[in-house]
Design a protein around this motif. Structure first.
Motif, short mmCIF file in Angstrom:
data_model
loop_
_atom_site.label_atom_id
_atom_site.label_comp_id
_atom_site.label_asym_id
_atom_site.label_seq_id
_atom_site.Cartn_x
_atom_site.Cartn_y
_atom_site.Cartn_z
N ALA A 20 42.12 30.72 36.06
CA ALA A 20 41.25 31.52 35.19
C ALA A 20 39.79 31.08 35.33
O ALA A 20 38.89 31.92 35.48
N LEU A 21 39.56 29.79 35.32
CA LEU A 21 38.20 29.27 35.42
C LEU A 21 37.56 29.64 36.77
O LEU A 21 36.41 30.11 36.82
N LEU A 22 38.28 29.45 37.85
CA LEU A 22 37.73 29.74 39.17
C LEU A 22 37.54 31.24 39.40
O LEU A 22 36.55 31.66 40.00
N LEU A 23 38.46 32.06 38.91
CA LEU A 23 38.30 33.50 39.08
C LEU A 23 37.13 34.03 38.25
O LEU A 23 36.36 34.87 38.73
N VAL A 24 36.97 33.53 37.04
CA VAL A 24 35.82 33.94 36.23
C VAL A 24 34.51 33.50 36.89
O VAL A 24 33.55 34.26 36.96
N GLY A 25 34.49 32.28 37.40
CA GLY A 25 33.30 31.80 38.12
C GLY A 25 33.01 32.63 39.35
O GLY A 25 31.85 32.97 39.62
N PHE A 29 29.60 34.92 40.09
CA PHE A 29 28.73 34.83 41.26
C PHE A 29 28.73 36.13 42.06
O PHE A 29 27.71 36.49 42.65
N THR A 30 29.85 36.85 42.07
CA THR A 30 29.88 38.15 42.74
C THR A 30 28.96 39.13 42.03
O THR A 30 28.19 39.86 42.67
N ALA A 31 29.04 39.15 40.70
CA ALA A 31 28.15 40.03 39.93
C ALA A 31 26.69 39.63 40.13
O ALA A 31 25.82 40.50 40.28
N VAL A 51 23.42 34.19 51.54
CA VAL A 51 24.57 33.52 52.16
C VAL A 51 25.15 32.46 51.23
O VAL A 51 26.38 32.33 51.10
N VAL A 52 24.28 31.70 50.56
CA VAL A 52 24.77 30.66 49.65
C VAL A 52 25.52 31.28 48.47
O VAL A 52 26.62 30.83 48.12
N ILE A 53 24.96 32.32 47.87
CA ILE A 53 25.63 32.96 46.73
C ILE A 53 26.97 33.55 47.17
O ILE A 53 27.99 33.41 46.48
N ALA A 54 26.99 34.22 48.32
CA ALA A 54 28.23 34.83 48.81
C ALA A 54 29.28 33.77 49.14
O ALA A 54 30.46 33.95 48.86
N SER A 58 32.83 33.47 47.28
CA SER A 58 34.03 33.54 48.10
C SER A 58 34.92 32.32 47.91
O SER A 58 36.15 32.44 47.82
N THR A 59 34.30 31.15 47.82
CA THR A 59 35.07 29.92 47.62
C THR A 59 35.77 29.93 46.26
O THR A 59 36.97 29.61 46.16
N PHE A 60 35.03 30.30 45.23
CA PHE A 60 35.62 30.34 43.89
C PHE A 60 36.76 31.35 43.83
O PHE A 60 37.83 31.06 43.27
N LEU A 61 36.54 32.54 44.38
CA LEU A 61 37.59 33.56 44.34
C LEU A 61 38.80 33.17 45.20
O LEU A 61 39.94 33.44 44.82
N GLY A 62 38.56 32.50 46.31
CA GLY A 62 39.67 32.06 47.16
C GLY A 62 40.53 31.02 46.49
O GLY A 62 41.76 31.13 46.46
N PHE A 63 39.91 29.98 45.93
CA PHE A 63 40.68 28.96 45.25
C PHE A 63 41.29 29.49 43.95
O PHE A 63 42.39 29.10 43.56
N GLY A 64 40.59 30.39 43.28
CA GLY A 64 41.15 31.00 42.07
C GLY A 64 42.40 31.80 42.39
O GLY A 64 43.40 31.74 41.66
N SER A 65 42.37 32.54 43.49
CA SER A 65 43.55 33.30 43.92
C SER A 65 44.70 32.37 44.29
O SER A 65 45.86 32.63 43.99
#
Length: 76
Positions: A20-25, A29-31, A51-54, A58-65
């Motif tokens: 939950a924490l990583l997906l929200v993060g 960052f995507t928004a 590039v840094v924001i993306a 991407s890292t947060f969404l990947g680990f969240g998934s």
């Protein structure tokens, strides 16, 4: 000497909270990335910042998934 079983470095009880924490993060960052792209002009944009924001999103969404799959019992 008997081999030791493979264990997770993160306790299994933390999987739902971590997902939950990583997906929200990641969604934050995507928004932020989309808002940055929509509100900044072409001359004011910075490729490095994009590039840094993306990469962070991407890292947060990947680990969240990953932790979401682990929390639901799909061991990958």
């Amino acid at each position: 000497m008997a081999p030791k079983p493979v264990t997770s470095p993160v306790p299994v009880q933390w999987y739902p909270a971590l997902s939950a924490l990583l997906l929200v993060g990641g969604l934050f960052f995507t928004a932020f990335f989309f808002i940055y792209e929509a509100t900044s002009s072409t001359r004011n944009r910075s490729l490095a910042k994009e590039v840094v924001i993306a990469a962070v999103a991407s890292t947060f969404l990947g680990f969240g998934s990953l932790f979401l799959l682990l929390a639901t019992g799909v061991y990958v």
